[in-house]
Each structure stands twice: as structure tokens, then as C-alpha cells.
Design an enzyme around this catalytic site. Structure first.
Site, mmCIF file in Angstrom:
data_model
loop_
_atom_site.group_PDB
_atom_site.id
_atom_site.type_symbol
_atom_site.label_atom_id
_atom_site.label_comp_id
_atom_site.label_asym_id
_atom_site.label_seq_id
_atom_site.Cartn_x
_atom_site.Cartn_y
_atom_site.Cartn_z
ATOM 1 N N THR A 102 44.555 41.728 39.419
ATOM 2 C CA THR A 102 43.817 41.006 38.364
ATOM 3 C C THR A 102 42.705 41.895 37.811
ATOM 4 O O THR A 102 42.534 42.014 36.602
ATOM 5 C CB THR A 102 43.218 39.705 38.935
ATOM 6 O OG1 THR A 102 44.235 39.037 39.678
ATOM 7 C CG2 THR A 102 42.734 38.807 37.846
ATOM 8 N N ASP A 408 49.678 40.597 50.146
ATOM 9 C CA ASP A 408 48.470 41.270 49.638
ATOM 10 C C ASP A 408 47.584 41.703 50.797
ATOM 11 O O ASP A 408 47.083 42.821 50.837
ATOM 12 C CB ASP A 408 47.658 40.324 48.737
ATOM 13 C CG ASP A 408 48.122 40.395 47.287
ATOM 14 O OD1 ASP A 408 49.142 41.057 47.052
ATOM 15 O OD2 ASP A 408 47.485 39.787 46.414
#
Length: 559
Positions: A102, A408
Site C-alpha cells: 500500500t 505478509d
């Protein structure tokens, strides 16, 4: 004087096909900047612990609920070429370091937005790019100075690190469970590769193959708190014969990738039999072939035989008589994991089995039924180098999101195992870089100073977005944070002279929006993730700025 036009009798010359659309010069650059802004705005609200989720419908009617930048942009269908290349960034970031997908888009978008005034005032893109590249080098140096080396075996520090990665995700309620799982899984599959003699000890390479040896098994049902990492492996198979043993302690395991049934001919063959006895002889030969293979296996007294191919009924009968449990048609990837966990070697022919090929590293084999299916568990392995992660949860969507979050987290641990340096999180690094660039920019002169300072301003977008997503006063918070970092610089200059570098770790607590010292608060991010984010963002912004002509409707390939 007459206006200069084409010579009389000559109309405008069309070089391109009339159907092609073409935007040139400043129009193309401003179009690109707007496209980048649109992509960054899609995922701006998914940054930080107070992030929102996005719900995406794919063309097949399935839904994806996530706040993972890469996952959102992968599902979004865009037509603008620049937007497509921005989306490519988050994919590259995901493959390279696994986290920061992001941030990289938001940063790249901000870099381009800050370049817009320069483009409008007719500053040449290459001048802007030069300033950006110069700022990138300076930013990387600041990060190097801020970095803190960590011991990979220091569990508390590593937990803080993974916490900062998962804290922004949907599964943050079960943080402690997931953090422990990510750490255990990565440290299980990591192994040191011995380096040649004479090289220094720091260059000992670590191999961490999460994709191949840390398998995630998603089983709907149960609670998220039931998720575990096995010290061994499991797979979704039942024993081939109902009477075989279903629980064995300290089993001897033999792995094969050859079929335990009669070999069928490659091509179609016809056999003419003149004598009735010959038919019985043929059948007997088939049986003897299978019996011979089974006897070669039984001679080594294994407790469990696992093969990637089929096991005939006759072979099952012999194994059952010898009290051996057999599994058939196991996937090759699962077989490799079992081999790594138990210390066995996969054998291709039964007549080449040796004692050292048998795996004895497993402490307990057991069949268990979860939901409607049977699973084979190989647990309590001695120093397993492969593991299975069992995820339980209410629905398929929840499981998919938790799997993304866990992957992640595992990537973050893997990065630190490779490069054990950390940087403060919560927007502290970005603010330190921003203030550092502003200081360095004052020494520059000429036209490059503008773009150089613009990179510093763009870095502030991360703390700004963090405070925006918590709902506090953005201007006040960011100004206070900037003042903290600037004061630290002045303090360092008084005590250590011009080139002194302050280690100011103040950032924003993404949950409350207050300013906190990240060292005490314990939010750290891997050095490799931050560096990759900054590099990717600046380099992609430079690339997009240098585009001055967009031609769509080019020839179809193959014409």
C-alpha cells in the site's frame, strides 16, 4: 508577416492511422499524474491500523474482502496505461519483499502529484528526474544511518516487528497467535547454507523457502484461535486399507515416487495364447512382480510407506500382512515436505532402497478426522525443516484474508532473517527522511532544488495518511511531528557540529493518532521493506514523468 503554415496546396500530413488516439507533451504528463493520483486514492484509506476494508466483486461473481494493497489492485480492472504500470509496482513489491504494497503506491502517487507544479511551470522532466534521483540517494543514506541491527533470535524484538506488520490488518484481534505462528513457521523452514571456507561469517547465506516448505492448510470451521503451526507436516489423505494402523509412535517412513502396481505397457499390445496354462502364467507373473516389489520394501521394516503413484490391491494386502500403513497418490510437493520434516529420501525404484533413505525423524504419526475429512499428521519431528500451518476460521473469506495476512507476516520475518536491520515504523522513518532532505536541499542551488525538496514533502504523505485514517487533526499532528524531528536536528547540530545525525524515532500511533517514540512503543519495520518502497516509488515516478507521448490503438500483433 504571414503566419508560417504548410506550403500552399499542402494540407496537414497524417503519419499515424486516423483511429489512433494520441496525447502529447504536457497533456500526456498531466494525464499520467492524474491517473497515478486516482490509483493512490483507491487504496489510501487502507493504510495503518485504523484501515478500512475494500470489497471487490470479480467477473465470476466471487467476492474478495481485503485491505492488502496488492490484492485490491490485482482485482481492479483499469484501462489507463499509467494506472496499469502503477499496479505493477505493488505486484513487484509483493514479490520482492512481501510487505509495503500500500505504502509504495501512495508514495509513488504523491511523488507524481508533487511534480505537477514543476510540469505546469515548464520545467523539463529530465531536470525533475535528476532532482528526484539525487534525493533518492540522500534518502537511502538517511535510512542507513537510522537503521538498527537486530538479533534474529531475540523473540521479543521479532514479535514487535511482526506486530507492526499485522497490526494494520483485519486479523489484528488475534495478533499474538498469528505473530507466534509466523515466527515459528519461518524459523522452522530457515536453514543456513554453508559458505566456502575463507569467506567471513556474516556472508553465511540463509535459505528460507516459505512457498515450498511452509504449507498453509485452510480448514473451514472452528475458531481463529485454533490455528497452529505443526512441528511436522500433515496432508489430506486417508490410509489405503481400513485395517491399517492409524497411530504409530516413532515410525520408520519410506517415501517412493514409483507405482506399486503392475506396469502397464506404454503402447497397446496384443498377446496370443495357445495354451490355457499360459494365461495363468501371465497372471502369476504380474502377481510375482508386485510381490517382489513389496518384499523389497518389507525387508527394510518400514512402518509407513508413502508413494506418489498408485498402490494395487495386492500390494495393500502384503503391506497389511506386514503391519505397514500405506498412502497413495500423494502430491509431489507434499512428498517433498514430508521428506524435509522426517529426514527421509524419496526413492524412485524399490530395488535401490538403502537404510539411510528411511526417515526416522518423526515422533508421532496419527490419523485425525477434522470436519468431514481425514488428515494424516506427522508430528513431534526432530528439527523439522518443513512445516504445515493449519488455519481455522468461520468462513472461506475470513480464511483467505488471514492467509494473506499471515503470508505478509512470514515475508517480513524472512526479510529480517536475510537482512537483520530495522527502521522505526509509524511514519517516523518517512518524517526523518523528509526533514533530512529539507536540510540537505538548502545546500543545493539552481533549478534542482525544487524537485529535491518535493521528494521530502512527498515522504510526509505516510504520516499524514496515518493520522487521516485515525480521524485526528491532520495538520496539527503532522506539524508537531515535523517540529519534533527538526528540533532533534538542531540539537544534534549544537552538540555534534554540521554533519551530526540525530536518531529521532518519533512517529504517529496509528490507533490513537498521538505522537509516540517508536523505540518505546516498539513498532519497527524491516530495513529491506522500507528501502524497497522508497526506491520503487521514486524510480517509477521518474519513469512516468519521462513519458511525453501516449499512442493508443497500435497495430495488433501478428499483422
Amino acid at each position: 508577416m504571414a503566419s508560417q503554415g504548410p506550403p500552399p496546396g499542402m494540407g496537414p500530413i497524417m503519419v499515424l492511422n486516423s483511429k489512433t488516439q494520441r496525447s502529447q507533451g504536457r497533456q500526456a504528463q498531466l494525464g499520467n499524474i492524474n491517473a497515478a493520483r486516482a490509483v493512490a486514492d483507491i487504496i489510501r484509506s487502507t493504510l495503518g491500523p485504523r484501515s478500512m476494508l475494500k470489497m471487490l466483486l470479480d467477473p465470476m461473481g466471487g467476492i474478495v474482502i481485503t485491505n492488502d494493497g496488492n490484492c485490491i489492485l490485482r482485482e481492479v480492472d483499469v484501462s489507463h496505461p499509467t494506472a496499469k504500470s502503477m499496479i505493477e509496482l505493488s505486484r513487484a513489491q509483493d514479490e520482492e519483499v512481501g510487505d509495503g504494497t500500500t505504502s509504495v503506491i501512495i508514495l509513488a502517487g504523491e511523488m507524481l502529484i508533487n511534480a505537477e507544479p514543476f510540469v505546469r511551470t515548464n520545467i523539463h522532466p529530465t531536470v525533475i528526474v535528476r532532482g528526484y534521483n539525487y534525493a533518492l540517494q540522500e534518502a537511502l543514506e538517511i535510512c542507513e544511518k537510522l537503521a538498527l541491527v537486530v538479533d534474529v533470535n531475540d523473540v521479543d524484538k521479532m514479535k514487535d516487528l511482526v506486530q507492526s506488520c499485522i497490526g494494520t490488518k483485519f486479523s489484528s484481534r488475534w495478533n499474538d497467535t498469528l505473530v507466534d505462528m509466523a515466527l515459528k513457521a519461518v524459523l522452522t523452514v530457515s536453514r543456513a547454507i554453508p559458505m566456502p571456507v575463507g569467506s567471513d561469517s556474516y556472508s553465511q547465506k540463509m535459505e528460507v523457502d516459505i512457498k515450498r516448505y511452509a504449507k498453509v492448510e485452510k480448514i473451514p470451521g472452528g475458531e481463529i484461535s485454533d490455528c497452529t503451526v505443526l512441528s511436522g507436516v500433515m496432508f489430506n489423505k486417508d490410509v489405503t486399507h481400513s485395517k491399517m494402523r492409524r497411530r504409530i509412535e516413532n515410525p520408520r517412513i519410506l517415501l517412493l515416487d514409483s507405482p506399486l502396481e503392475y506396469k502397464k505397457g506404454e503402447s497397446q499390445t496384443n498377446v496370443e495364447i495357445t495354451d490355457e496354462e499360459d494365461w495363468n502364467t501371465l497372471l502369476k507373473m504380474e502377481e510375482e512382480y508386485v510381490e517382489n516389489m513389496c518384499m523389497e520394501i518389507i525387508a527394510f521394516k518400514p512402518d509407513i510407506v508413502i508413494t506418489e503413484k498408485g498402490v494395487s490391491d495386492l500390494a495393500q494386502h502384503y503391506f497389511h500382512k506386514a503391519n505397514i500403513t500405506a498412502f497413495r497418490r500423494l502430491r509431489k510437493t507434499d512428498n517433498n515436505r514430508v521428506a524435509r520434516a522426517t529426514g527421509a529420501t524419496i526413492v524412485s525404484r524399490t530395488d535401490e532402497i538403502r537404510e539411510e533413505d528411511i526417515g526416522t525423524g518423526c515422533g508421532l504419526f496419527e490419523m485425525r478426522k477434522i470436519g468431514e475429512e481425514y488428515f494424516a499428521f506427522f508430528e513431534e519431528c526432530k528439527d523439522p525443516k518443513a512445516c504445515t500451518i493449519i488455519l481455522r476460521g468461520g468462513s472461506k473469506d475470513v480464511l483467505n484474508e488471514i492467509e494473506r495476512n499471515l503470508s505478509d507476516a512470514m515475508q517480513v520475518v524472512r526479510n529480517v532473517v536475510f537482512d537483520p536491520r530495522l527502521l522505526p515504523g509509524g511514519g517516523a522513518t518517512e518524517m526523518a527522511v523528509s526533514v533530512g532532505l529539507r536540510k540537505a536541499g538548502l545546500k543545493l542551488d539552481g533549478i534542482q532544488q525544487g524537485p529535491f525538496l518535493a521528494v521530502g514533502e512527498a515522504m510526509e504523505v505516510i504520516p499524514r495518511t496515518l493520522s487521516q485514517n485515525c480521524g485526528v487533526s491532520v495538520i496539527r499532528t503532522v506539524t508537531q511531528l515535523r517540529a519534533k524531528h527538526a528540533a532533534a536536528y538542531e540539537e544534534a547540530e549544537k552538540t555534534g557540529g554540521e554533519d551530526a545525525f540525530p536518531k529521532c524515532n518519533w512517529g504517529i500511533d496509528g490507533t490513537t493518532g498521538k505522537l509516540v517514540d517508536m523505540e518505546e512503543f516498539g513498532i519497527w519495520e524491516p530495513f529491506s521493506v522500507k528501502i524497497q518502497t522508497i526506491k520503487t516509488a521514486v524510480e517509477s515516478a521518474c519513469m512516468i514523468l519521462r513519458i511525453d507521448d501516449i499512442v493508443s490503438g497500435s497495430k495488433k500483433r501478428g499483422h
